[in-house]
Design an enzyme around this catalytic site. Structure first.
Site, PDB file in Angstrom:
ATOM      1  N   HIS A 127      39.464 -21.246  31.678  1.00 23.07           N
ATOM      2  CA  HIS A 127      38.836 -21.629  30.954  1.00 23.07           C
ATOM      3  C   HIS A 127      38.701 -22.381  29.034  1.00 23.07           C
ATOM      4  CE1 HIS A 127      34.731 -20.410  28.574  1.00 23.07           C
ATOM      5  NE2 HIS A 127      34.703 -19.358  28.594  1.00 23.07           N
ATOM      6  N   ASP A 219      40.343  -8.946  26.820  1.00 27.59           N
ATOM      7  CA  ASP A 219      39.241  -9.883  27.458  1.00 27.59           C
ATOM      8  C   ASP A 219      38.588  -8.421  28.264  1.00 27.59           C
ATOM      9  OD1 ASP A 219      36.721 -11.007  28.607  1.00 27.59           O
ATOM     10  OD2 ASP A 219      38.451 -12.129  29.719  1.00 27.59           O
TER      11      ASP A 219
HETATM   12  N1   CP Z   1      32.974 -16.450  26.447  1.00 26.96           N
HETATM   13  C1   CP Z   1      32.107 -16.980  27.540  1.00 26.96           C
HETATM   14  O1   CP Z   1      32.423 -17.858  27.535  1.00 26.96           O
HETATM   15  O2   CP Z   1      31.283 -16.705  27.163  1.00 26.96           O
HETATM   16  P1   CP Z   1      29.795 -16.884  28.057  1.00 26.96           P
HETATM   17  O3   CP Z   1      30.344 -16.060  29.526  1.00 26.96           O
HETATM   18  O4   CP Z   1      28.528 -15.630  27.548  1.00 26.96           O
HETATM   19  O5   CP Z   1      29.525 -18.193  27.838  1.00 26.96           O
HETATM   20  N1  NVA Z   2      37.222 -13.195  31.928  1.00 31.64           N
HETATM   21  C1  NVA Z   2      36.004 -13.136  32.521  1.00 31.64           C
HETATM   22  C2  NVA Z   2      35.159 -14.376  30.901  1.00 31.64           C
HETATM   23  C3  NVA Z   2      34.214 -14.570  30.334  1.00 31.64           C
HETATM   24  C4  NVA Z   2      33.919 -15.497  29.883  1.00 31.64           C
HETATM   25  C5  NVA Z   2      35.344 -13.820  33.206  1.00 31.64           C
HETATM   26  O1  NVA Z   2      35.451 -14.987  33.891  1.00 31.64           O
HETATM   27  O2  NVA Z   2      34.298 -12.902  33.688  1.00 31.64           O
END
Ligand code: CP
Ligand code: NVA
Length: 300
Positions: A127, A219
């Site tokens: 990410h 997270d």
């Molecule tokens: N942190 C993040 O990527 O949030 P969303 O899933 O809302 O885009």
């Molecule tokens: N680790 C989480 C991040 C969301 C922004 C997911 O992948 O759902």
């Protein structure tokens, strides 16, 4: 810079520093930019999103560009058209595309066939856009990034993997505490640790990771697409919560980060999320500024 941003490794240390500094400038309103005038950027989201989708839409508008939001069910992709054929076709219309998907290989496959810039807006493994905003938030709150002690508490997921790549590039010490079986990607840890000028460690004990930390980061325990593992994970992650006790192990002026969305009462308590150490909504806001700085760098 590279054509694409698939992982944080697509950016050099200098590029990341410039993005962070430019994002701070844009946030302060000291600079205006029309870097995307006349450019259409696609947003192809195969999973839900609040922050990533809206911050890209707003940021691209503010830079003078246009967005086209797509989900697989709107496209022939949902009826079996291949990723390479979709990528080749969309490349004839768009200037770039942000993709949120499950398997990281889908973003890679798309990028390999696309003649345009591809930005990973989250995959199961990485990410990177999130971490650009996180680095900006740390720099704003702490005045620097290098040499800080960041503790990531919880699931060794996409966010954690990208944070590890950031540590090796930006020279902050990163201690990850994860339950057995939920550690970050072993290859990313070993490659990042080998090239890092700082310490990157993965251990079990959240208190040990948090001891003396400048930044506590967490997270969700269960990421998108992993819902089947919810009950198993909840029991394993019980001790991996950012709460008053864990925050007291960190430095007195430590800040708390969470990429959001949060499951309040699981990985973080209400008290911490809404308390004075929390930087989580600045962090969410900073997605907008950091991505604008990224887009400027990619398109100017
Ligand atoms: N942190 C993040 O990527 O949030 P969303 O899933 O809302 O885009
Ligand atoms: N680790 C989480 C991040 C969301 C922004 C997911 O992948 O759902």
């Amino acid at each position: 810079m590279n054509k694409d941003l698939l992982t944080l490794k697509d950016l050099s240390r200098d590029e990341i520093s410039r993005i962070v500094d430019r994002a701070i400038e844009l946030k302060a309103g000291r600079a205006k930019s029309s870097a995307l005038a006349g450019i259409s950027i696609g947003l192809l989201f195969e999973k839900p999103s609040t922050r990533t989708r809206v911050s890209f839409e707003v940021g691209i508008y503010q830079l003078g560009g246009q967005t086209i939001s797509m989900s697989p069910i709107d496209l022939q992709l949902g009826r079996g058209e291949s990723i390479p054929d979709t990528a080749a076709t969309l490349s004839r219309y768009l200037g770039g595309i942000v993709i949120r998907t499950s398997a990281h290989s889908r973003v890679e496959e798309f990028a390999a066939a696309a003649g345009i810039a591809v930005i990973n807006g989250l995959s199961d493994k990485h990410h990177p856009c999130q971490i650009l905003a996180d680095l900006m938030t740390i720099k704003q709150r702490k005045g620097k990034i290098k040499g800080l002690h960041v503790a990531f508490i919880g699931d060794g997921n996409n966010v954690c993997n990208s944070l590890i790549e950031a540590a090796s590039c930006m020279d902050f010490n990163l201690i990850v505490a994860s339950p057995e079986g939920f550690e970050p990607d072993a290859d990313i840890v070993s490659r990042s640790a080998a090239s890092a000028g700082s310490e990157i460690l993965v251990l079990r004990d959240p208190k040990e990771a948090a001891a003396g930390a400048d930044v506590l980061y967490t997270d969700v325990w269960v990421s998108m697409g992993q819902e089947a593992k919810t009950e198993q994970k909840k029991s394993k992650f019980r001790d991996y919560q950012i709460n008053r006790g864990l925050l007291s192990c960190a430095k007195q002026d430590a800040i708390v980060l969470h990429c959001l969305p949060a499951h309040r009462g699981e990985e973080i308590t209400d008290e911490i999320m809404d308390g004075p150490a929390s930087a989580v909504f600045d962090q969410a806001e900073n997605r907008l500024h950091a991505q604008k700085a990224l887009l400027e760098m990619m398109f100017v």
